[in-house]
Scaffold this motif. Structure first.
Motif, PDB file in Angstrom:
ATOM      1  N   LEU A   1     -25.405 -19.898 -43.805  1.00  0.00           N
ATOM      2  CA  LEU A   1     -24.058 -19.452 -44.150  1.00  0.00           C
ATOM      3  C   LEU A   1     -23.278 -19.257 -42.861  1.00  0.00           C
ATOM      4  O   LEU A   1     -23.757 -18.602 -41.928  1.00  0.00           O
ATOM      5  CB  LEU A   1     -24.083 -18.149 -44.936  1.00  0.00           C
ATOM      6  N   LYS A   2     -22.085 -19.811 -42.816  1.00  0.00           N
ATOM      7  CA  LYS A   2     -21.226 -19.668 -41.644  1.00  0.00           C
ATOM      8  C   LYS A   2     -19.936 -18.975 -42.056  1.00  0.00           C
ATOM      9  O   LYS A   2     -19.222 -19.453 -42.934  1.00  0.00           O
ATOM     10  CB  LYS A   2     -20.910 -21.035 -41.030  1.00  0.00           C
ATOM     11  N   ASP A   3     -19.636 -17.844 -41.423  1.00  0.00           N
ATOM     12  CA  ASP A   3     -18.393 -17.113 -41.644  1.00  0.00           C
ATOM     13  C   ASP A   3     -17.481 -17.317 -40.440  1.00  0.00           C
ATOM     14  O   ASP A   3     -17.921 -17.242 -39.290  1.00  0.00           O
ATOM     15  CB  ASP A   3     -18.657 -15.614 -41.805  1.00  0.00           C
ATOM     16  N   GLN A   4     -16.198 -17.551 -40.706  1.00  0.00           N
ATOM     17  CA  GLN A   4     -15.247 -17.732 -39.610  1.00  0.00           C
ATOM     18  C   GLN A   4     -13.847 -17.380 -40.088  1.00  0.00           C
ATOM     19  O   GLN A   4     -13.457 -17.719 -41.202  1.00  0.00           O
ATOM     20  CB  GLN A   4     -15.283 -19.172 -39.104  1.00  0.00           C
ATOM     21  N   PHE A   5     -13.093 -16.702 -39.232  1.00  0.00           N
ATOM     22  CA  PHE A   5     -11.688 -16.444 -39.541  1.00  0.00           C
ATOM     23  C   PHE A   5     -10.896 -17.711 -39.282  1.00  0.00           C
ATOM     24  O   PHE A   5     -11.045 -18.346 -38.239  1.00  0.00           O
ATOM     25  CB  PHE A   5     -11.130 -15.314 -38.674  1.00  0.00           C
ATOM     26  N   CYS A   6     -10.046 -18.078 -40.218  1.00  0.00           N
ATOM     27  CA  CYS A   6      -9.232 -19.287 -40.103  1.00  0.00           C
ATOM     28  C   CYS A   6      -7.774 -18.931 -40.321  1.00  0.00           C
ATOM     29  O   CYS A   6      -7.442 -18.045 -41.101  1.00  0.00           O
ATOM     30  CB  CYS A   6      -9.664 -20.343 -41.128  1.00  0.00           C
ATOM     31  N   ARG A   7      -6.898 -19.647 -39.647  1.00  0.00           N
ATOM     32  CA  ARG A   7      -5.466 -19.465 -39.812  1.00  0.00           C
ATOM     33  C   ARG A   7      -4.981 -20.426 -40.877  1.00  0.00           C
ATOM     34  O   ARG A   7      -5.091 -21.636 -40.724  1.00  0.00           O
ATOM     35  CB  ARG A   7      -4.724 -19.734 -38.505  1.00  0.00           C
ATOM     36  N   VAL A   8      -4.459 -19.881 -41.959  1.00  0.00           N
ATOM     37  CA  VAL A   8      -4.077 -20.689 -43.107  1.00  0.00           C
ATOM     38  C   VAL A   8      -2.632 -21.165 -42.949  1.00  0.00           C
ATOM     39  O   VAL A   8      -1.773 -20.448 -42.443  1.00  0.00           O
ATOM     40  CB  VAL A   8      -4.230 -19.879 -44.403  1.00  0.00           C
ATOM     41  N   GLU A   9      -2.366 -22.401 -43.384  1.00  0.00           N
ATOM     42  CA  GLU A   9      -1.030 -22.987 -43.352  1.00  0.00           C
ATOM     43  C   GLU A   9      -0.439 -22.927 -41.949  1.00  0.00           C
ATOM     44  O   GLU A   9       0.719 -22.574 -41.730  1.00  0.00           O
ATOM     45  CB  GLU A   9      -0.112 -22.269 -44.348  1.00  0.00           C
ATOM     46  N   ARG A  10      -1.260 -23.290 -40.968  1.00  0.00           N
ATOM     47  CA  ARG A  10      -0.809 -23.240 -39.588  1.00  0.00           C
ATOM     48  C   ARG A  10      -0.875 -24.620 -38.987  1.00  0.00           C
ATOM     49  O   ARG A  10      -1.908 -25.265 -38.994  1.00  0.00           O
ATOM     50  CB  ARG A  10      -1.717 -22.295 -38.796  1.00  0.00           C
ATOM     51  N   ARG A  11       0.239 -25.114 -38.459  1.00  0.00           N
ATOM     52  CA  ARG A  11       0.280 -26.411 -37.821  1.00  0.00           C
ATOM     53  C   ARG A  11      -0.371 -26.323 -36.455  1.00  0.00           C
ATOM     54  O   ARG A  11      -0.635 -25.253 -35.931  1.00  0.00           O
ATOM     55  CB  ARG A  11       1.720 -26.913 -37.699  1.00  0.00           C
ATOM     56  N   PHE A  12      -0.611 -27.474 -35.854  1.00  0.00           N
ATOM     57  CA  PHE A  12      -1.369 -27.536 -34.613  1.00  0.00           C
ATOM     58  C   PHE A  12      -0.771 -26.667 -33.504  1.00  0.00           C
ATOM     59  O   PHE A  12      -1.469 -25.976 -32.790  1.00  0.00           O
ATOM     60  CB  PHE A  12      -1.433 -28.991 -34.144  1.00  0.00           C
ATOM     61  N   ALA A  13       0.552 -26.698 -33.349  1.00  0.00           N
ATOM     62  CA  ALA A  13       1.177 -25.989 -32.243  1.00  0.00           C
ATOM     63  C   ALA A  13       1.556 -24.555 -32.570  1.00  0.00           C
ATOM     64  O   ALA A  13       2.150 -23.870 -31.757  1.00  0.00           O
ATOM     65  CB  ALA A  13       2.425 -26.741 -31.781  1.00  0.00           C
TER      66      ALA A  13
END
Length: 480
Positions: free
Chosen positions: A133-145
């Motif tokens: 199992l891998k948990d990670q915080f991700c930024r949702v609806e975020r473009r590359f820059a």
């Protein structure tokens, strides 16, 4: 401060790590917040609210609640061998399930992406292996820059198998087969799933040695030569199939599709994670195309027969050609970059080159003389994008004799060929040139690697195991 950092690394179940510092004047309360950073405030000893704050501090140590701890971690047990094991509640397409006995094996970046990997080698969900199992915080609806976190959640990924790090692969033949497969997966994800990995490194490529869990993947079919002739191109075709084994992946399923769990976050400034030093593509590190130099642009590599049979569509898109040309930046006019730039598949492919070069440089073949790494080349490999650009430019012409162990001298032509493909950034090539296509470097690398493996199968330098201890660079004599 370090205490909060390491506590969040050690406790995947916590959102917030608490601490305080006392002095003769006040008490400093510290809160390390996963994915965000450290918050602090001071309270003087004569403050009437100090007792309440201390009570709340101690209470949250024992009863963290959903704001301080992840409620999907339902149980924590001490363990003599692994420190602690966790029971984790997952929600997947088939429902909800408690997953006991998972222990931490990796943790990183507690105040940014905050990654935790936990493992239980013997766990299954509805008959399917779920060992990681891998948990990670991700930024949702975020473009590359985008530099602001508009919305943050904790993303959980379930995997069926685990493996060893890339640097632990024991032979050159297995290294090359693994890298061919990495390129194949990267291409598939970009073409069919519109996904870029963006952080290919020795820690993010895991190698599974002779998995005993199953002889063939669940979505595997045998393909006869007649069926191969009729296909328009297999979507995902690994090295072992092209080298003669009779199976091929038709679909990709990475463990179970698990839902996102967790919480929202307040916006804050954060730096983007673009890659890992040493393996990051030079253009990604500098944030734009690599400046052009006077160099030879090699032709398009030939396709091995097995590769051409499996991928007629790719062969058609990139017809083999011995046509090469000399790129002269003085003849291209304005060589300054203007406009938008983005991370693409070709940059992940360059990271695969750095993986190969790194393994080849540090590999010490078993029962062979110890040879030190050339210091200048080692410094360039570990340097910034400018140093690595100079290294790539020199590899096709003047590769240091001590960069690789002499046992791997026959590997030098492949490294030179791959480096030559990378010297000129595709941004500077004519729009009509197929070598400018985002898939070209991946294609050229796969053809070159597979051709090298086929021509050198069974050779001693391909199958000879390496030691677990890496080669070391030469010491510098400062003349003092």
């Amino acid at each position: 401060m370090s205490y909060l950092h390491y506590l969040l690394l050690a406790r995947p179940d916590l959102y917030v790590a608490q601490g305080f510092l006392s002095s003769s004047d006040n008490v400093k309360f510290l809160f390390g917040i996963g994915g965000e950073g450290i918050r602090e405030f001071d309270v003087e000893w004569n403050d009437p609210d100090l007792n309440k704050l201390l009570y709340a501090f101690i209470y949250r140590l024992y009863e963290p609640g959903e704001r301080f701890a992840d409620p999907s971690y339902t149980e924590t047990k001490p363990d003599k061998e692994t420190t602690a094991t966790y029971t984790i509640k997952i929600t997947y397409q088939g429902g909800t399930k408690e997953c006991p006995g998972f222990y931490p094996v990796y943790a990183r970046n507690p105040f940014t992406t905050r990654t935790h990997v936990l493992s239980n080698p013997n766990f299954k969900v509805e008959g399917n292996d779920l060992t990681v199992l891998k948990d990670q915080f991700c930024r949702v609806e975020r473009r590359f820059a985008e530099l602001r976190i508009l919305n943050e959640c904790k993303y959980r990924l379930g995997l069926g198998e685990s493996g060893s790090t890339f640097a632990s692969i024991p032979t050159l033949s297995k290294v090359l087969e693994t890298l061919f497969d990495v390129l194949e997966v990267l291409r598939y994800l970009r073409l069919h799933r519109k996904v870029l990995h963006r952080d290919i490194s020795s820690g993010n490529v895991l190698y599974v040695e002779n998995s005993s869990k199953r002889s063939l993947p669940p979505n595997t079919v045998s393909v006869s030569p007649a069926e191969e002739a009729e296909t328009n191109g297999l979507p995902l075709c690994y090295a072992k199939y092209l080298l003669g084994l009779r199976y091929v992946y038709i679909e990709v399923e990475i463990g179970l599709s698990l839902t996102m769990v967790g919480r929202s976050s307040n916006p804050l400034e954060t730096s983007m994670l673009l890659g890992t030093p040493l393996f990051i593509a030079r253009a990604v590190e500098r944030g734009g195309p690599v400046p052009p130099v006077f160099a030879r642009v090699p032709g398009i590599p030939n396709s091995p027969d097995r590769y051409a049979d499996a991928h007629p569509d790719r062969v058609k898109n990139f017809s083999s050609s011995n046509k090469e040309f000399i790129f002269n930046p003085k003849e291209t006019g304005d060589n300054e970059f203007h406009g938008m730039w983005r991370h693409e598949l070709e940059h992940d492919a360059e990271s695969v080159f750095w993986l190969l070069l790194y393994w080849a440089v540090v590999a010490q073949p078993e029962n062979t003389p110890k040879e030190k790494i050339d210091t200048e080349s080692w410094a360039a490999l570990n340097g910034d994008h400018g140093s690595r650009t100079r290294l790539i430019s020199n590899l096709p012409r003047h590769m240091s004799p001590n960069l690789l162990h002499s046992f791997y001298d026959l590997l030098r032509p492949l490294i030179k060929d791959l480096a030559a493909i990378l010297i000129i950034d595709s941004h500077w090539l004519p729009a009509s040139d197929p070598r400018r296509d985002r898939y070209y470097i991946t294609e050229a690398f796969q053809r070159s690697i597979l051709d090298f493996v086929i021509k050198n199968r069974g050779e001693k330098f391909m199958e000879h195991p390496v030691e677990k201890m890496f080669r070391k660079p030469r010491s510098i004599d400062w003349g003092l």
